[in-house]
Design a protein around this motif. Structure first.
Motif, mmCIF file in Angstrom:
data_model
loop_
_atom_site.group_PDB
_atom_site.id
_atom_site.type_symbol
_atom_site.label_atom_id
_atom_site.label_comp_id
_atom_site.label_asym_id
_atom_site.label_seq_id
_atom_site.Cartn_x
_atom_site.Cartn_y
_atom_site.Cartn_z
ATOM 1 N N HIS A 34 -22.499 -3.751 -73.219
ATOM 2 C CA HIS A 34 -22.025 -4.449 -74.191
ATOM 3 C C HIS A 34 -20.885 -4.099 -75.068
ATOM 4 O O HIS A 34 -19.972 -4.354 -75.859
ATOM 5 N N LEU A 35 -21.322 -2.939 -75.962
ATOM 6 C CA LEU A 35 -20.803 -2.939 -77.469
ATOM 7 C C LEU A 35 -20.143 -1.617 -77.215
ATOM 8 O O LEU A 35 -18.791 -2.041 -77.730
ATOM 9 N N GLY A 36 -20.252 -0.951 -76.159
ATOM 10 C CA GLY A 36 -18.611 -0.421 -75.475
ATOM 11 C C GLY A 36 -17.530 -1.185 -75.467
ATOM 12 O O GLY A 36 -16.431 -1.224 -75.907
ATOM 13 N N PHE A 37 -17.699 -1.758 -74.778
ATOM 14 C CA PHE A 37 -16.707 -3.366 -74.381
ATOM 15 C C PHE A 37 -15.973 -4.256 -75.286
ATOM 16 O O PHE A 37 -14.692 -4.540 -75.246
ATOM 17 N N ALA A 38 -17.379 -4.719 -76.626
ATOM 18 C CA ALA A 38 -16.832 -5.008 -77.638
ATOM 19 C C ALA A 38 -16.018 -4.484 -78.198
ATOM 20 O O ALA A 38 -15.111 -4.451 -78.743
ATOM 21 N N VAL A 39 -16.128 -2.564 -78.750
ATOM 22 C CA VAL A 39 -14.997 -1.923 -79.174
ATOM 23 C C VAL A 39 -13.776 -2.099 -78.744
ATOM 24 O O VAL A 39 -12.888 -1.768 -79.901
ATOM 25 N N LEU A 40 -13.859 -2.441 -77.032
ATOM 26 C CA LEU A 40 -12.541 -1.787 -77.265
ATOM 27 C C LEU A 40 -11.585 -3.076 -76.659
ATOM 28 O O LEU A 40 -10.578 -3.252 -77.386
ATOM 29 N N LEU A 41 -12.307 -4.627 -77.071
ATOM 30 C CA LEU A 41 -11.857 -5.025 -77.109
ATOM 31 C C LEU A 41 -11.116 -5.332 -78.630
ATOM 32 O O LEU A 41 -10.492 -6.156 -78.916
ATOM 33 N N ILE A 42 -12.106 -5.797 -79.663
ATOM 34 C CA ILE A 42 -11.391 -5.484 -80.829
ATOM 35 C C ILE A 42 -10.580 -4.619 -81.314
ATOM 36 O O ILE A 42 -9.611 -4.705 -81.813
ATOM 37 N N GLY A 43 -10.528 -3.136 -80.448
ATOM 38 C CA GLY A 43 -9.279 -2.067 -80.259
ATOM 39 C C GLY A 43 -7.821 -2.595 -79.695
ATOM 40 O O GLY A 43 -7.106 -2.491 -80.701
ATOM 41 N N PHE A 44 -8.437 -3.380 -79.300
ATOM 42 C CA PHE A 44 -7.246 -4.297 -78.128
ATOM 43 C C PHE A 44 -6.606 -5.351 -79.375
ATOM 44 O O PHE A 44 -5.268 -5.617 -79.749
ATOM 45 N N GLY A 45 -7.335 -6.317 -80.168
ATOM 46 C CA GLY A 45 -7.156 -7.206 -80.804
ATOM 47 C C GLY A 45 -6.409 -6.651 -82.297
ATOM 48 O O GLY A 45 -5.245 -6.654 -83.304
ATOM 49 N N HIS A 46 -7.325 -5.552 -82.348
ATOM 50 C CA HIS A 46 -6.457 -4.902 -83.784
ATOM 51 C C HIS A 46 -4.887 -4.229 -83.696
ATOM 52 O O HIS A 46 -4.246 -4.549 -84.129
ATOM 53 N N SER A 47 -4.608 -3.872 -82.085
ATOM 54 C CA SER A 47 -3.971 -3.486 -81.855
ATOM 55 C C SER A 47 -2.719 -5.139 -81.653
ATOM 56 O O SER A 47 -1.011 -5.054 -81.624
ATOM 57 N N ALA A 48 -2.618 -6.124 -80.941
ATOM 58 C CA ALA A 48 -2.090 -6.581 -80.841
ATOM 59 C C ALA A 48 -1.319 -7.738 -82.448
ATOM 60 O O ALA A 48 -0.544 -8.008 -82.812
ATOM 61 N N LEU A 49 -2.775 -7.321 -83.520
ATOM 62 C CA LEU A 49 -2.212 -8.128 -84.337
ATOM 63 C C LEU A 49 -1.499 -7.252 -85.522
ATOM 64 O O LEU A 49 -0.615 -7.919 -86.025
ATOM 65 N N GLN A 50 -1.176 -5.575 -84.914
ATOM 66 C CA GLN A 50 -0.488 -5.126 -85.729
ATOM 67 C C GLN A 50 1.100 -4.990 -85.300
ATOM 68 O O GLN A 50 1.882 -5.790 -85.754
ATOM 69 N N MET A 51 1.040 -5.634 -83.851
ATOM 70 C CA MET A 51 2.599 -5.814 -83.343
ATOM 71 C C MET A 51 2.892 -7.043 -83.649
ATOM 72 O O MET A 51 3.849 -7.627 -84.309
ATOM 73 N N VAL A 52 2.521 -8.459 -84.119
ATOM 74 C CA VAL A 52 2.363 -9.269 -84.203
ATOM 75 C C VAL A 52 2.896 -9.911 -85.792
ATOM 76 O O VAL A 52 4.089 -10.360 -86.115
ATOM 77 N N GLY A 53 2.460 -8.304 -86.308
ATOM 78 C CA GLY A 53 2.811 -8.317 -88.125
ATOM 79 C C GLY A 53 3.679 -7.884 -87.703
ATOM 80 O O GLY A 53 4.765 -8.141 -88.914
ATOM 81 N N GLN A 54 4.446 -7.004 -87.291
ATOM 82 C CA GLN A 54 5.593 -6.199 -87.348
ATOM 83 C C GLN A 54 6.727 -6.719 -87.002
ATOM 84 O O GLN A 54 7.990 -7.320 -87.156
#
Length: 304
Positions: free
Chosen positions: A29-49
């Protein structure tokens, strides 16, 4: 980083399990949560750009609109015995419509209306080119056919396949007459006892470098009214798919109101025409209704 952590967790689970080492469920669960957080961070970066790019584009378009407005006439010509009113409403930040006045004295002036095929920045750039081109042919202001032919030749190269419609009217109040010529443009409307659609069209600018433009003479008298416009004032459709058309413009032209008020009435009727029954309901709820369908330019001239 999220993908790296998730991959390590997956490798550990697939290797440790067969070797008999216990793998806590929470680790997956922890590994999957870290992966989702990574995706979310990347998505926010793209939206911001993208937001930054959109803000930069909007800022540039606002500057472009200010520049385009700066090249349009600030005042209408003051002609003896003529009341003139002009309206210019772009559909977006920048427009493909253009108009210009070529006043000579208090009894002679030229009026040009042009419409670049298409919308947005490319059309606006060509419309801006017209400003320079018109000034270069201003010496032919009293000859509509010659002026349009020279404009076409000047624009032939830079247009590169783009097309422009235009109409030019020369008012001579000393002799109480007008000379009219056009390049693939909607007809001039002339109200005397009734409303007549006057066409004197040659080819659109950009079709052929050596195009010629016929000229029509119009005799003027007290109470006459002339309307030059782009297709944004005749082509808009309502919910049923019916165009506003020359018939409705002609009916409005008969109203006994000053030129400036008539110009406002026409634009108001155009906006009302584009409101469907459904959008009329949403307008009551605060929705502004459908967007303007095209750039609108009007020049009204009343012979006093």
């Amino acid at each position: 980083m999220g993908l790296f952590v998730f991959t390590l967790e997956a490798l550990y689970a697939n290797i440790a399990g067969p070797l008999g080492h216990p793998v806590p469920n929470v680790l997956g669960h922890l590994g999957f949560a870290v992966l989702l957080i990574g995706f979310g961070h990347s998505a926010l970066q793209m939206v911001g750009q993208r937001e930054q790019r959109l803000r930069a584009i909007e800022s540039e378009l606002e500057v472009a609109r200010e520049i385009q407005n700066a090249i349009l006439p600030k005042d209408v010509p003051h002609l003896e015995g003529v009341d003139v009113a002009a309206t210019y409403q772009p559909m977006t930040e920048v427009a493909g419509d253009f108009y210009e006045f070529l006043p000579v004295d208090d009894q002679h002036a030229g009026f040009l209306v042009a419409d670049v095929c298409g919308h947005g920045v490319p059309a606006a750039l060509i419309a801006s080119m017209l400003k320079v081109a018109v000034q270069s042919v201003a010496a032919s202001a009293s000859d509509p056919g010659k002026l349009l032919a020279e404009l076409n030749r000047a624009l032939w190269g830079p247009l590169r396949g783009k097309l422009v419609s235009a109409a030019y009217l020369w008012l001579d109040m000393e002799e109480q007459r007008a000379l009219y010529s056009a390049a693939g443009h909607p007809p001039l409307l002339h109200k005397n006892h009734d409303v007549q659609a006057i066409e004197s069209n040659g080819l659109l600018f950009g079709v052929m470098a050596g195009a010629q433009y016929p000229v029509k003479e119009i005799r003027l008298s007290h109470g006459d009214r002339l309307l030059m416009y782009t297709d944004g004032a005749s082509d808009p459709e309502n919910a049923a798919g019916d165009s506003f058309g020359e018939t409705k413009l002609s009916a409005l032209l008969k109203e006994k109101v000053p030129a400036a008020e008539l110009s406002e009435r026409i634009t108001a009727e155009l906006h009302r025409w584009q409101v469907s029954p459904q959008s009329a309901k949403t307008a009551l709820l605060g929705d502004p209704g459908p967007e303007q369908q095209d750039d609108i330019t009007l020049i009204v001239m009343d012979v006093l």
